[in-house]
Scaffold this motif. Structure first.
Motif, PDB file in Angstrom:
ATOM      1  N   ALA A  14       0.856  -1.193   0.000  1.00 50.47           N
ATOM      2  CA  ALA A  14       0.000   0.000   0.000  1.00 50.47           C
ATOM      3  C   ALA A  14       0.882   1.230   0.000  1.00 50.47           C
ATOM      4  O   ALA A  14       1.988   1.217   0.547  1.00 50.47           O
ATOM      5  N   CYS A  15       0.400   2.296  -0.627  1.00 53.17           N
ATOM      6  CA  CYS A  15       1.157   3.543  -0.683  1.00 53.17           C
ATOM      7  C   CYS A  15       0.199   4.716  -0.545  1.00 53.17           C
ATOM      8  O   CYS A  15      -0.826   4.767  -1.233  1.00 53.17           O
ATOM      9  N   THR A  16       0.512   5.622   0.356  1.00 57.20           N
ATOM     10  CA  THR A  16      -0.283   6.834   0.565  1.00 57.20           C
ATOM     11  C   THR A  16       0.620   8.041   0.389  1.00 57.20           C
ATOM     12  O   THR A  16       1.775   8.028   0.826  1.00 57.20           O
ATOM     13  N   VAL A  17       0.094   9.075  -0.245  1.00 57.90           N
ATOM     14  CA  VAL A  17       0.878  10.274  -0.530  1.00 57.90           C
ATOM     15  C   VAL A  17       0.276  11.454   0.213  1.00 57.90           C
ATOM     16  O   VAL A  17      -0.940  11.678   0.159  1.00 57.90           O
ATOM     17  N   PHE A  18       1.141  12.200   0.896  1.00 54.22           N
ATOM     18  CA  PHE A  18       0.724  13.383   1.642  1.00 54.22           C
ATOM     19  C   PHE A  18       1.413  14.612   1.062  1.00 54.22           C
ATOM     20  O   PHE A  18       2.645  14.610   0.868  1.00 54.22           O
ATOM     21  N   LEU A  19       0.640  15.641   0.798  1.00 56.49           N
ATOM     22  CA  LEU A  19       1.176  16.923   0.372  1.00 56.49           C
ATOM     23  C   LEU A  19       1.496  17.724   1.625  1.00 56.49           C
ATOM     24  O   LEU A  19       0.658  17.844   2.527  1.00 56.49           O
ATOM     25  N   LEU A  20       2.703  18.263   1.695  1.00 55.04           N
ATOM     26  CA  LEU A  20       3.169  18.930   2.910  1.00 55.04           C
ATOM     27  C   LEU A  20       3.041  20.440   2.805  1.00 55.04           C
ATOM     28  O   LEU A  20       3.243  21.022   1.735  1.00 55.04           O
ATOM     29  N   SER A  21       2.738  21.062   3.935  1.00 57.06           N
ATOM     30  CA  SER A  21       2.687  22.523   4.008  1.00 57.06           C
ATOM     31  C   SER A  21       2.885  22.923   5.457  1.00 57.06           C
ATOM     32  O   SER A  21       2.562  22.164   6.381  1.00 57.06           O
ATOM     33  N   ALA A  22       3.430  24.136   5.679  1.00 54.74           N
ATOM     34  CA  ALA A  22       3.599  24.656   7.038  1.00 54.74           C
ATOM     35  C   ALA A  22       2.297  25.287   7.491  1.00 54.74           C
ATOM     36  O   ALA A  22       1.547  25.852   6.691  1.00 54.74           O
ATOM     37  N   ARG A  23       1.998  25.167   8.770  1.00 55.60           N
ATOM     38  CA  ARG A  23       0.776  25.771   9.298  1.00 55.60           C
ATOM     39  C   ARG A  23       0.870  27.285   9.109  1.00 55.60           C
ATOM     40  O   ARG A  23       1.838  27.928   9.482  1.00 55.60           O
ATOM     41  N   GLN A  24      -0.170  27.850   8.516  1.00 56.77           N
ATOM     42  CA  GLN A  24      -0.124  29.254   8.145  1.00 56.77           C
ATOM     43  C   GLN A  24       0.028  30.173   9.357  1.00 56.77           C
ATOM     44  O   GLN A  24       0.580  31.252   9.267  1.00 56.77           O
ATOM     45  N   SER A  25      -0.482  29.769  10.516  1.00 59.03           N
ATOM     46  CA  SER A  25      -0.477  30.655  11.672  1.00 59.03           C
ATOM     47  C   SER A  25       0.920  30.871  12.246  1.00 59.03           C
ATOM     48  O   SER A  25       1.220  31.913  12.805  1.00 59.03           O
ATOM     49  N   THR A  26       1.793  29.883  12.101  1.00 61.39           N
ATOM     50  CA  THR A  26       3.112  29.994  12.720  1.00 61.39           C
ATOM     51  C   THR A  26       4.247  29.856  11.728  1.00 61.39           C
ATOM     52  O   THR A  26       5.266  30.520  11.840  1.00 61.39           O
ATOM     53  N   GLY A  27       4.081  28.946  10.741  1.00 64.13           N
ATOM     54  CA  GLY A  27       5.154  28.685   9.796  1.00 64.13           C
ATOM     55  C   GLY A  27       6.312  27.925  10.403  1.00 64.13           C
ATOM     56  O   GLY A  27       7.360  27.774   9.801  1.00 64.13           O
ATOM     57  N   ARG A  28       6.180  27.446  11.646  1.00 71.10           N
ATOM     58  CA  ARG A  28       7.246  26.710  12.303  1.00 71.10           C
ATOM     59  C   ARG A  28       7.398  25.327  11.678  1.00 71.10           C
ATOM     60  O   ARG A  28       6.415  24.705  11.284  1.00 71.10           O
ATOM     61  N   PRO A  29       8.639  24.810  11.583  1.00 66.77           N
ATOM     62  CA  PRO A  29       8.845  23.501  10.964  1.00 66.77           C
ATOM     63  C   PRO A  29       8.165  22.373  11.716  1.00 66.77           C
ATOM     64  O   PRO A  29       7.801  21.365  11.131  1.00 66.77           O
ATOM     65  N   ASP A  30       8.005  22.540  13.066  1.00 65.88           N
ATOM     66  CA  ASP A  30       7.360  21.472  13.818  1.00 65.88           C
ATOM     67  C   ASP A  30       5.842  21.543  13.702  1.00 65.88           C
ATOM     68  O   ASP A  30       5.135  20.785  14.351  1.00 65.88           O
ATOM     69  N   GLU A  31       5.362  22.483  12.885  1.00 68.65           N
ATOM     70  CA  GLU A  31       3.932  22.590  12.641  1.00 68.65           C
ATOM     71  C   GLU A  31       3.597  22.159  11.218  1.00 68.65           C
ATOM     72  O   GLU A  31       2.632  22.627  10.638  1.00 68.65           O
ATOM     73  N   THR A  32       4.436  21.284  10.643  1.00 65.46           N
ATOM     74  CA  THR A  32       4.203  20.826   9.280  1.00 65.46           C
ATOM     75  C   THR A  32       2.932  19.985   9.222  1.00 65.46           C
ATOM     76  O   THR A  32       2.725  19.090  10.038  1.00 65.46           O
ATOM     77  N   ILE A  33       2.120  20.275   8.227  1.00 63.25           N
ATOM     78  CA  ILE A  33       0.843  19.593   8.052  1.00 63.25           C
ATOM     79  C   ILE A  33       0.897  18.735   6.792  1.00 63.25           C
ATOM     80  O   ILE A  33       1.410  19.160   5.753  1.00 63.25           O
ATOM     81  N   GLY A  34       0.406  17.527   6.900  1.00 62.75           N
ATOM     82  CA  GLY A  34       0.297  16.640   5.744  1.00 62.75           C
ATOM     83  C   GLY A  34      -1.156  16.472   5.350  1.00 62.75           C
ATOM     84  O   GLY A  34      -2.016  16.247   6.198  1.00 62.75           O
ATOM     85  N   THR A  35      -1.428  16.603   4.053  1.00 64.46           N
ATOM     86  CA  THR A  35      -2.781  16.406   3.530  1.00 64.46           C
ATOM     87  C   THR A  35      -2.789  15.163   2.652  1.00 64.46           C
ATOM     88  O   THR A  35      -2.031  15.078   1.674  1.00 64.46           O
ATOM     89  N   ARG A  36      -3.595  14.190   3.023  1.00 66.68           N
ATOM     90  CA  ARG A  36      -3.657  12.930   2.263  1.00 66.68           C
ATOM     91  C   ARG A  36      -4.409  13.175   0.963  1.00 66.68           C
ATOM     92  O   ARG A  36      -5.593  13.512   0.969  1.00 66.68           O
ATOM     93  N   ILE A  37      -3.709  13.024  -0.153  1.00 67.25           N
ATOM     94  CA  ILE A  37      -4.329  13.323  -1.435  1.00 67.25           C
ATOM     95  C   ILE A  37      -4.399  12.110  -2.367  1.00 67.25           C
ATOM     96  O   ILE A  37      -5.028  12.186  -3.423  1.00 67.25           O
ATOM     97  N   ALA A  38      -3.747  11.005  -2.000  1.00 67.32           N
ATOM     98  CA  ALA A  38      -3.793   9.823  -2.869  1.00 67.32           C
ATOM     99  C   ALA A  38      -3.451   8.581  -2.069  1.00 67.32           C
ATOM    100  O   ALA A  38      -2.635   8.634  -1.145  1.00 67.32           O
TER     101      ALA A  38
END
Length: 677
Positions: free
Chosen positions: A291-315
């Motif tokens: 199985a393989c799942t792909v997450f698109l990564l982005s920093a949380r807009q409110s802080t932009g801190r690296p430890d606030e990286t958000i993954g969005t499951r898109i596939a």
């Protein structure tokens, strides 16, 4: 890598006569018992031309010369006759010559079959030729195998290793039976296929076969090997199987990589980011992972801190036999420490755990529940770098009884995914362009004004195609003197250029409408816009409807002009909805600036609703436009009793194809008693 060498001793017990020559003089380097039985004792180290006498001798030597010269195997199926050296009997046989390399150097392997008993029978000649040719082909398949080991399997499943190598490859002693313990060294996903090949080859007349599967080597990793197996049939009965096993891992990986990269053309043709990433995930399942799942990564807009990286499951993709994958619903999660480490270091991370016990924070909760149901035992996190940024995190899972991937498996998996970075980069760039255009559009599409005694609602819904941010727009503003101006428009094209052109036309129309005198009509506004766009070089093909609404006691009068746009829809508080059309349609903008335009008039009673929209609400590829208009009419009729917000929500929900942008602008004249807006 040194050229593999044939160990001729594998043919000591073969029922076919086998001899090996060496060098250009074709000196006899090896002969098995069947060869000596057929031709009598022959001395090693002597050229074949000296070992045999008779008129056929030159033909045999000439065949050996040709095989050694061009490296191509040759068959002689017409029975040859040679007088044995010192013998008085004539022996008839057919033979095959194949180029080989052995410890004696380059040479030729000769396989011969005795035809003395049958050669005088005309009736048997054709059948004999076919049978002997078939037998020679079987042995050629074995002779040309690049072997790690050679073995014999008998009908009772007993096995004998002829050329050692099993223990060196697997770290386990050779087993003389193909039992469950033997199969434990075969990859769990490949056991069924291997047994099916044996069953198929054994059914009816036994047939040779070649099968590639994964075997656990002494290092603990699985490598692809190929088994070439030929049956030995005597008097119509299967005597044994002779198998030659080769390590083909490097060749398999090369071919697999080429195949997967060729298939990645699908990715480059995908227009939606979700489609592109789904194609990548499906490429690697089930060959490289369960199985393989792909997450698109982005920093949380409110802080932009690296430890606030958000993954969005898109596939997501999974092999057959696993539970159904959870639906994609823009699922997001905050990356945990392990995932953050993989992203920060840009290095794959392999996690192994008891079945279903996925560590927290590695994947979203919904994905973790699925992995638990699928009895996952390992998870490989693979960060993908696109344009210098770790933009994607792929998670590859091993489920049920599958072993975790080895180092080479992870390397190939990452390589295949990362090789798609150009396509993924293009997709991400399109997505970034789309986001820029959306921000631009939303900044220009201002909220409608508040007008006492009316309700005004506007909506803009971008299409779901990454590259196709369109030029749809709406506008609502008050004119000097108290009239209300409404506009809906659509610039051709689906890109950033269309969006910026839309902004220019919208601003120009606003200015022209605001500065016209009271006696000038919507047609005058569109005519002035058309001429200004041409004169300023802004022009591009566009459609629009521009209206002026004037209060008339409890009701409103609308004057409107249509420049090639879908007709406005009037929803009376009572009575049948109808489209506002004209007998003579005006052309779109930027087509014929000097052509006369027309203004039309309609009355709105209290409670009536006027709906302006763009073609994304009604057009479906391959469908007649009338069908879309009828669908809109029915949906509006059904929902016209609710608020304007409910009406717009209902209309958007009825669109069967959401690839195109949609702009909506709804106006309602409120009933004197209040009424819903």
């Amino acid at each position: 890598m040194a050229e593999p060498q044939l160990a001729p001793e594998v043919f000591d017990r073969a029922i076919v006569a086998i001899a090996l020559t060496a060098g250009a003089e074709h000196r006899l380097a090896y002969r098995n018992e069947a060869f000596q039985e057929l031709f009598g004792p022959r001395s090693l180290g002597v050229p074949v031309g000296e070992l045999f006498a008779g008129p056929e001798q030159e033909g045999v030597v000439r065949t050996l010369d040709l095989v050694l010269a061009d490296g191509s195997a040759r068959q002689v199926t017409t029975p040859a006759v040679l007088d044995g050296a010192g013998d008085t009997d004539h022996r008839h046989f057919v033979y095959s010559c194949s180029p080989v390399s052995s410890r004696h150097g380059p040479g030729v392997l000769i396989a011969a079959i005795d035809t003395t008993e049958q050669v005088h029978s005309t009736q048997d000649a054709e059948r004999l030729s076919a049978e002997r040719l078939h037998a020679l082909e079987r042995y050629e398949a074995l002779i040309t195998a690049v072997s790690q080991l050679v073995w014999v399997a008998r009908p009772d499943r007993s096995m004998t290793e002829l050329v050692s190598g099993w223990e060196r490859l697997t770290g386990h002693p050779w087993r003389d039976t193909m039992d469950s313990a033997w199969l434990e060294l075969v990859h769990p996903r490949d056991r069924e296929g291997l047994l099916e090949q044996w069953t198929h080859a054994s059914a009816g007349e036994p047939s040779k076969f070649e099968h590639t599967y994964r075997l656990r080597f002494a290092s603990g990793e699985y490598r692809h090997i190929t088994a070439r197996v030929v049956p030995v049939v005597r008097d119509g009965e299967l005597v044994e199987w002779i198998g030659a096993t080769s390590d083909v891992e490097d060749r398999w990986r090369t071919r697999q990589r080429e195949r997967l990269l060729a298939a990645s053309v699908v990715v480059t043709e995908s227009s939606r980011p979700e489609d592109a990433f789904a194609a990548v995930a499906e490429l690697v399942v089930p060959d490289l992972t369960d199985a393989c799942t792909v997450f698109l990564l982005s920093a949380r807009q409110s802080t932009g801190r690296p430890d606030e990286t958000i993954g969005t499951r898109i596939a997501s993709a999974a092999r057959a036999g696993l539970p159904p994958l959870p639906a994609l619903r823009e699922q997001t999660f905050r990356l945990g420490p392990t995932a953050l480490r993989a992203v920060a270091e840009r290095t794959p991370v392999l996690l192994t755990f008891p079945p279903g016990e996925v560590p927290a924070g590695v994947v979203p909760a919904e994905s973790a529940r699925w992995l638990a149901e699928a009895h996952a035992t390992s998870l490989t996190l693979l960060p993908l770098v696109v344009d210098g940024t770790t933009a994607v995190l792929a998670a590859a899972a091993t489920c049920q009884d599958g072993p975790p991937p080895g180092a080479e498996d992870v390397e190939l998996l990452r390589d295949v995914l990362q090789r798609a970075q150009s396509a993924l980069g293009r997709t991400l760039e399109l997505q970034r362009t789309r986001q820029v255009a959306l921000v631009l559009q939303r900044a220009m599409l201002t909220d409608p004004p508040t007008v006492p005694g009316t309700g005004i609602t506007a909506r803009y819904q971008p299409g779901n195609r990454a590259a196709e941010v369109g030029g749809d727009w709406y506008d609502a503003f008050l004119l000097p003197g108290g009239r209300l101006a409404l506009t809906i428009g659509d610039v051709s094209g689906h890109d950033l250029t269309a969006a910026t052109t839309m902004g220019q036309l919208r601003a120009m129309l606003r200015s022209l409408a605001y500065n016209l005198t009271d006696d000038q009509t919507p047609a005058d506004v569109l005519t002035a816009l058309d001429r200004a766009a041409e004169g300023l070089g802004v022009g591009t093909f566009a459609t629009a409807v521009h209206l002026h609404l004037t209060r008339t006691g409890p009701g409103w009068r609308t004057d409107w002009s249509n420049a090639g746009h879908p007709p406005p829809l009037l929803l009376p508080a009572t009575g049948e909805p109808r489209f506002l059309t004209a007998a003579e349609a005006d052309v779109p903008l930027c087509v014929a600036p000097d052509r006369q335009r027309h203004t039309h008039r309609a009355e709105l009673d209290p409670g009536d609703t006027l709906l302006l929209y763009t073609d994304g609400l009604i057009e479906v590829p391959g469908e007649d436009l009338t069908t879309g208009l009828d669908r809109l009419l029915a949906a509006a009729r059904h929902a016209r009793g609710g608020s304007l917000d409910d009406l717009c929500d209902h209309l958007l929900a009825q669109v069967p194809d959401t690839r195109d942008d949609i702009a909506l602008l709804a106006f309602r004249a409120v009933r004197p008693s209040g009424g819903r807006t």
